[in-house]
Design an enzyme around this catalytic site. Structure first.
Site, PDB file in Angstrom:
ATOM      1  CE1 TYR A 155      -2.236  39.339  -0.591  1.00 46.60           C
ATOM      2  CE2 TYR A 155      -4.327  40.508  -0.544  1.00 46.60           C
ATOM      3  CZ  TYR A 155      -3.359  39.760   0.100  1.00 46.60           C
ATOM      4  OH  TYR A 155      -3.521  39.425   1.423  1.00 46.60           O
TER       5      TYR A 155
ATOM      6  CE  LYS B 143     -10.311  44.653  -1.360  1.00 49.40           C
ATOM      7  NZ  LYS B 143      -9.437  44.982  -0.253  1.00 49.40           N
TER       8      LYS B 143
ATOM      9  CG  ASP C   2      -9.484  38.126  -6.643  1.00 52.21           C
ATOM     10  OD1 ASP C   2     -10.512  38.644  -6.153  1.00 52.21           O
ATOM     11  OD2 ASP C   2      -8.424  37.996  -6.010  1.00 52.21           O
TER      12      ASP C   2
HETATM   13  C1  LIG Z   1      -8.188  41.285  -5.545  1.00 54.63           C
HETATM   14  C2  LIG Z   1      -8.156  40.811  -4.133  1.00 54.63           C
HETATM   15  N1  LIG Z   1      -8.359  39.519  -3.857  1.00 54.63           N
HETATM   16  C3  LIG Z   1      -8.371  39.051  -2.597  1.00 54.63           C
HETATM   17  C4  LIG Z   1      -8.142  39.884  -1.532  1.00 54.63           C
HETATM   18  C5  LIG Z   1      -8.166  39.351  -0.135  1.00 54.63           C
HETATM   19  O1  LIG Z   1      -9.288  39.815   0.535  1.00 54.63           O
HETATM   20  P1  LIG Z   1      -9.304  39.861   2.138  1.00 54.63           P
HETATM   21  O2  LIG Z   1      -8.296  40.867   2.555  1.00 54.63           O
HETATM   22  O3  LIG Z   1     -10.714  40.242   2.459  1.00 54.63           O
HETATM   23  O4  LIG Z   1      -8.971  38.492   2.615  1.00 54.63           O
HETATM   24  C6  LIG Z   1      -7.911  41.242  -1.766  1.00 54.63           C
HETATM   25  C7  LIG Z   1      -7.642  42.162  -0.659  1.00 54.63           C
HETATM   26  O5  LIG Z   1      -7.228  43.268  -0.796  1.00 54.63           O
HETATM   27  C8  LIG Z   1      -7.923  41.720  -3.095  1.00 54.63           C
HETATM   28  O6  LIG Z   1      -7.703  43.006  -3.384  1.00 54.63           O
END
Ligand SMILES: Cc1ncc(COP(=O)(O)O)c(C=O)c1O
Length: 428
Positions: A144, A267, A239
């Protein structure tokens, strides 16, 4: 357990907010029942509006490495608040923030602050496209990367070449540039690269996945992925929105010993405030406006309150490098407790853990990719979730999520969790 007030609030919320929540997974849809409304958090625990107390293992879905409301973040926020909330002009704290990120994560030479993980990943993809002049990118099934259109693609059975939209609202055009590969399967990557020669701008991956439950890349796979990106001049994006500053001060790239070209963060980097960042090689990041032509901007990017909270979190990490040993100790204690419980109920559920990210899958198969993860019995997870909740342990209300241990979890918390786990397993 009395949850009267939460129930009332949820009914009220549904009148004004789609599904009553501002992010879907909060709604308890996959585990059944109504969500709890939380009033206050402190350390490893939080309390709902009906005064029930829980040991929290979501930590706001990752940010709370130090538990709820640690004094050093609260003090930094109160100090910053004295000077105002936002200026829309540069502040000195933004330099401090960029400096500490580049110190902790050496692959990051230049970094741009944004307001969420989604903004970070979509901006990183744009940077890679602008830098390479190519349009397609590869993502892995089960990873994700936030909710930008072209990330919301899931493969139809066996589809390796072209993505199909799985969310209404994502256009076919948007989906066409997203290529899907299988996690930990280098052949699936090689196939896509050969079929799309000189057309792939980037490969984006969660180097330790946390969004199909916890799944770690295999060493050989990630080494080969790095080599393919070098050979084909593809930008490798890690990511690290979830893993950054969680699995090590230098993130998953430190644990794996592999340097990506770009990294994305979120986060923990915001200390509980809405923050993201993307950064990496100077020659790529210099393409970003205003030093280059790739447009990227934000009214509240680098916001003083968010920077104060985020910097306090990163400074604490930098000044206390031993926290990762402590997290490992606590998390392995929890894992061992869970494993003993599983033996005593004669179950062999898959359990994956990397540092303070952990997941128990309700399947007895080894889980190394999405296809194995989705064999989990999500109905039983739902029952297990509610049994744990009744016993005062708050887990993610969905099977395919990580459980986060924080520095604030005490031995007493962990023991209580292990007992609740055994009782809950017996119930389900
Ligand atoms: C690995 C990863 N990338 C991107 C995101 C997206 O972040 P946000 O919810 O702050 O937009 C998340 C959210 O859980 C994530 O776990």
């Amino acid at each position: 357990m009395n949850t009267e007030t939460s129930k009332k609030l949820f009914e009220e919320a549904k009148k004004h907010i789609p599904g009553g929540v501002n992010s879907p997974v909060r709604a308890f849809k996959s585990v059944g029942g109504d969500p709890l409304f939380i009033k206050r958090g402190d350390g490893s625990r939080f309390w709902d509006v009906d005064r029930n107390e829980y040991i929290d293992y979501i930590g706001s879905w990752g940010p709370h490495l130090f538990g709820h409301n640690p004094s050093f973040i609260k003090d930094a926020l109160l100090n910053a608040l004295e000077n105002g909330t936002s200026f829309g002009a540069p502040t000195a704290m933004e330099i401090e923030m960029a400096r500490i990120i580049t110190e902790l994560v050496p692959s990051v030479q230049l970094v741009r602050m944004v307001n969420s993980g989604t903004e970070a990943t979509m901006s990183a993809i744009r940077a890679a496209r602008g830098y390479t002049g190519r349009e397609k990118f590869i993502k892995f099934e089960g990873c994700y990367h936030g909710h930008a259109d072209y990330f919301l693609i899931k493969a139809g059975s066996g589809a390796l070449t072209l993505g199909v939209p799985t969310s209404p609202g994502v256009t076919k055009g948007n989906a066409a540039d997203t290529l899907l590969a299988d996690y930990n399967d280098i052949e699936s990557v090689k196939k896509l690269v050969a079929l799309n020669k000189n057309e792939i701008a980037a490969i984006i991956i969660e180097p330790i996945a946390g969004n199909m439950g916890v799944v770690k890349v295999k060493d050989e796979f990630i080494k080969e992925l790095r080599a393919i990106c070098n050979e084909e001049k593809i930008v490798l994006i890690f990511d690290e929105v979830m893993t950054g500053f969680r699995v090590a001060a230098g993130g998953a790239q430190e644990v794996l010993g592999i340097k990506p070209d770009l990294s994305t963060f979120g986060k923990i980097i915001g200390g509980g405030l809405p923050v993201g960042a993307f950064g990496g090689k100077r020659e790529i990041m210099e393409k970003i406006a205003p030093s280059g032509p790739v447009y990227q901007a934000g009214t509240l990017s680098g916001n003083p309150l968010a920077m104060a909270a985020g910097f306090a979190a990163l400074k604490h990490i930098k000044d206390n490098p031993n926290i990762y040993e402590a997290l490992e100790e606590k998390s392995s204690y929890l894992e061992n407790g869970f494993r003993k419980n599983l033996i005593s109920v004669s179950k062999n559920y898959a359990m994956n853990r990397v540092g303070s990210m952990m997941c128990m899958f309700f399947t007895e198969e080894t889980v190394n990719d999405f296809n194995a993860a989705v064999k989990s019995d999500t109905k039983t997870y739902g029952k297990y979730f509610h049994e744990m909740l009744k016993r005062g342990v708050y887990l993610a209300p969905a099977q395919f999520e990580a459980m986060f241990v924080s520095t604030a979890h005490s031995k007493e918390d962990l023991d209580k969790t292990i007992s609740a786990h055994l009782e809950s397993l017996k119930e389900v």
